[in-house]
Enzyme design. Structure first.
Site, mmCIF file in Angstrom:
data_model
loop_
_atom_site.group_PDB
_atom_site.id
_atom_site.type_symbol
_atom_site.label_atom_id
_atom_site.label_comp_id
_atom_site.label_asym_id
_atom_site.label_seq_id
_atom_site.Cartn_x
_atom_site.Cartn_y
_atom_site.Cartn_z
ATOM 1 N N THR A 181 -6.548 -0.602 9.990
ATOM 2 C CA THR A 181 -6.326 0.431 11.010
ATOM 3 C C THR A 181 -6.063 -0.137 12.398
ATOM 4 O O THR A 181 -6.899 -0.841 12.966
ATOM 5 C CB THR A 181 -7.489 1.436 11.110
ATOM 6 O OG1 THR A 181 -7.903 1.831 9.801
ATOM 7 C CG2 THR A 181 -7.035 2.679 11.869
ATOM 8 N N LYS A 196 -13.333 2.179 0.324
ATOM 9 C CA LYS A 196 -13.094 2.264 1.766
ATOM 10 C C LYS A 196 -14.382 2.730 2.464
ATOM 11 O O LYS A 196 -14.939 3.771 2.113
ATOM 12 C CB LYS A 196 -11.949 3.225 2.047
ATOM 13 C CG LYS A 196 -10.619 2.751 1.467
ATOM 14 C CD LYS A 196 -9.553 3.816 1.530
ATOM 15 C CE LYS A 196 -9.165 4.164 2.950
ATOM 16 N NZ LYS A 196 -8.072 5.170 2.979
ATOM 17 N N ARG A 238 -11.187 20.122 5.498
ATOM 18 C CA ARG A 238 -10.009 20.413 6.316
ATOM 19 C C ARG A 238 -10.032 21.855 6.801
ATOM 20 O O ARG A 238 -10.630 22.733 6.184
ATOM 21 C CB ARG A 238 -8.716 20.159 5.534
ATOM 22 C CG ARG A 238 -8.391 18.697 5.379
ATOM 23 C CD ARG A 238 -6.997 18.448 4.842
ATOM 24 N NE ARG A 238 -6.682 17.030 4.887
ATOM 25 C CZ ARG A 238 -6.102 16.416 5.905
ATOM 26 N NH1 ARG A 238 -5.730 17.112 6.965
ATOM 27 N NH2 ARG A 238 -5.860 15.127 5.876
ATOM 28 N N ARG A 263 0.839 -1.202 0.000
ATOM 29 C CA ARG A 263 0.000 0.000 0.000
ATOM 30 C C ARG A 263 0.869 1.245 0.000
ATOM 31 O O ARG A 263 1.794 1.383 0.804
ATOM 32 C CB ARG A 263 -0.913 0.015 1.226
ATOM 33 C CG ARG A 263 -1.716 1.309 1.396
ATOM 34 C CD ARG A 263 -2.608 1.218 2.625
ATOM 35 N NE ARG A 263 -3.325 2.453 2.890
ATOM 36 C CZ ARG A 263 -3.026 3.328 3.868
ATOM 37 N NH1 ARG A 263 -1.982 3.085 4.674
ATOM 38 N NH2 ARG A 263 -3.739 4.413 4.047
#
Length: 374
Positions: A334, A276, A110, A71
């Site tokens: 994760t 995802k 953000r 990845r």
């Protein structure tokens, strides 16, 4: 069925998914990875390669240890790092048996820059519980934020929230609650800080459970995918997908990019798309996302910000079960061995976490910071 039923793409996508998750012959030095029945273990390893693992020596050891997919996190990776990692993978014995995955940053909200970070990029501002913080969409504030006012790059912010709406900053490190909002050409949201904490610049902003209407890809995602496909990437991991239509949009773009570089895909194969799952909206549209994608990743980091953390395990099991029912590969990701970012041995709880993911039927587990920086 490890493929998406698209004209001319079904067999080629099946081949790519088998390369990532299927069985194949092993070179001599890797035959010890066999189960004894002539095939690889059923659960595979997706491994993030970063500063501590990108050189040939460590990367060779990782391949020998059983990496199936490398990845590359394009939230951080540079072209120079991409070429270094791909080059060293090609040099490592058995590296040709390892697929490459480009993980996009995805469209996201953000915060802007801070005044304190002009001299020190790692500087942080301290926010105190009970104080007010104004979040504004005024671009003139970007780069001049402080503990009282910060820029957010989401023009619809004021329209999407109501009084009492929680807003999570930096993956929930600081949570604020909406007190008042002002809509217009420039939207502003006056909030109350619910917990003290320190905040750096350009951190993520989450609005749990609120449909955001963001595009399937950001401009950066499009540029990164084009770059990766130009250099023969095998898999695109699509971040922050919300529905099946978004997966279709990404797939169409990936196929258009691949058509520009036939030398990289001489047999007509195309990079596969792994969606995802990391938002409430994606959970609502889970079945259509699974149907539209070649595989799914349970991205527990952002998912654990969007939903109560005690519910993540239940969603993980549900996603795995649905993928198995539809014949789609599923990756659990994760913090699988997070403590190994600093320690040589995992905790008992981490080992149990990996074990349970495999027993639930996950096709692969993924390492993130553990293998990139550990």
């Amino acid at each position: 069925n490890f493929s998406h039923a698209t004209p001319g793409g079904r067999d080629s996508r099946r081949m790519t998914m088998r390369r990532c998750f299927g069985s194949k012959a092993l070179p001599g030095s890797l035959r010890w990875l066999s189960t004894g029945r002539g095939s690889l273990p059923l659960a595979k390893l997706v491994t993030t390669i970063g500063p501590s693992s990108e050189e040939l020596g460590p990367l060779r050891s990782i391949v020998e240890a059983g990496m199936s997919v490398m990845r590359l996190n394009f939230s951080h990776a540079t072209p120079e790092e991409f070429f270094l990692r791909m080059g060293n993978l090609a040099k490592a014995e058995g590296g040709t048996y390892v697929a490459s995955m480009l993980d996009t940053r995805g469209p996201e909200i953000r915060m802007g820059g801070l005044t304190a970070c002009k001299e020190n990029r790692k500087a942080k501002v301290e926010l105190q519980q009970g104080d007010e913080l104004v979040l504004t969409t005024d671009p003139s504030v970007d780069g001049h934020g402080d503990a009282t006012k910060m820029f957010v790059n989401y023009p619809a912010l004021a329209e999407k929230v109501e009084k009492g709406t929680p807003i999570l900053l930096d993956d929930g490190a600081v949570v604020v609650e909406v007190v008042e909002k002002t809509t217009g050409v420039v939207g502003e949201v006056r909030t109350k800080i619910t917990n003290s904490g320190k905040l750096g610049e350009r951190k993520g902003v989450n609005l749990p459970g609120i449909p955001l209407g963001l595009p399937a890809m950001s401009t950066k995602d499009e540029a990164d995918i084009l770059f990766g496909v130009e250099h023969g990437i095998d898999v695109v991991a699509a971040s922050f997908v919300h529905d099946g239509a978004g997966v279709d949009t990404i797939r169409k773009y990936v196929d258009e990019c691949a058509a520009k570089f036939p030398a990289q895909y001489p047999k007509g194969e195309r990079p596969t798309v792994v969606a995802k799952i990391e938002s409430v909206e994606a959970l609502r549209n889970l079945d259509e996302i699974i149907d539209a994608s070649d595989g799914v990743m349970v991205a527990r980091g952002d998912l654990g910000v969007e939903v109560p953390i005690v519910e993540v395990c239940h969603y993980q099991k549900d996603i795995i079960a649905r993928c198995r029912a539809k014949g789609k590969p599923v990756i659990v990701a994760t913090q699988m061995l997070d403590s190994m970012s600093a320690n040589p041995r995992p905790t008992r709880a981490e080992v149990a976490d990996v074990t349970n993911a495999v027993l639930d039927g996950a096709d692969a587990v993924m390492l993130s910071g553990e293998s990139a920086n550990g």
